[in-house]
Design a protein around this motif. Sequence first.
Motif: not given
Length: 257
Positions: A60-69
């Motif tokens: 998880f990176g903060g949102g559904a489409d975040t690149e870095r997680r």
Amino acid sequence: MDIYQHFRKEEHAFIDQVLSWRDNVQQNYQVKVSDFLNPREQKIFTSIIGKNEDYTWGLFGGGADTERRRAVLAPFYEEISIDDYGITLLEARYPTKFITLEHRDVLGAFLSMGIKRKKLGDLVVQNGIIHIIVSSEIDTYVKLNLKEIKKSKVTFEDVPLKNLLSENETWESQATTVTSLRLDVIIKEIYNISRQSAATYIQKGLVKVNFKIVENPAFQLEESDLISLRGKGRSKLKEIQGLSKKEKWKITTEKLK
């Protein structure tokens, strides 16, 4: 089976790290939270941990489409929540009438404070608003110490993750075949330039793969690799489908428009 044979030599240290996380969770029943991982590292993590009933895990990176997680790895009986990822969204505003800020300006300000890139997630700079996902452990430090970016006064504050701005990025997808997975061959295909030009860009240090400069045209790309060519934008090797009957690699690439 030797797990290392499926990955690049320079990725072995990260593989060792993931294996140590797995062993620690198994032996000490502790939850492990990683730093922010790029897409290639996320793929390696997923490949190693896999569908093992002894663990529960997530990215998880903060949102559904975040690149870095960030990755969380826990014993099978644990339930992972968003809070477990230790992620904070920071927001600051600046006057667009007087100053123009770009992604590199903001990222440079963070790195100049001695903050490591792995502690930072996705960054959006849009219409006078800066949004950056950070590891919660550096949240207070940033708010107390980062007060100026490119001569513009800024004040960072915590805001809910649901407020995260969309990148408004459009990726153009292309399915094609290539003779090899060499870096110069893939760059030639994605950016529609000659292979000689691609090799020259690489040798001059103008190409990065997964945020690291690569100067070898023969460098072998892998699925999920991120590519950036200075002056021509970002791209990625999205998927490798295997060899065709004519012994060419069937691939899908994406280029940021």
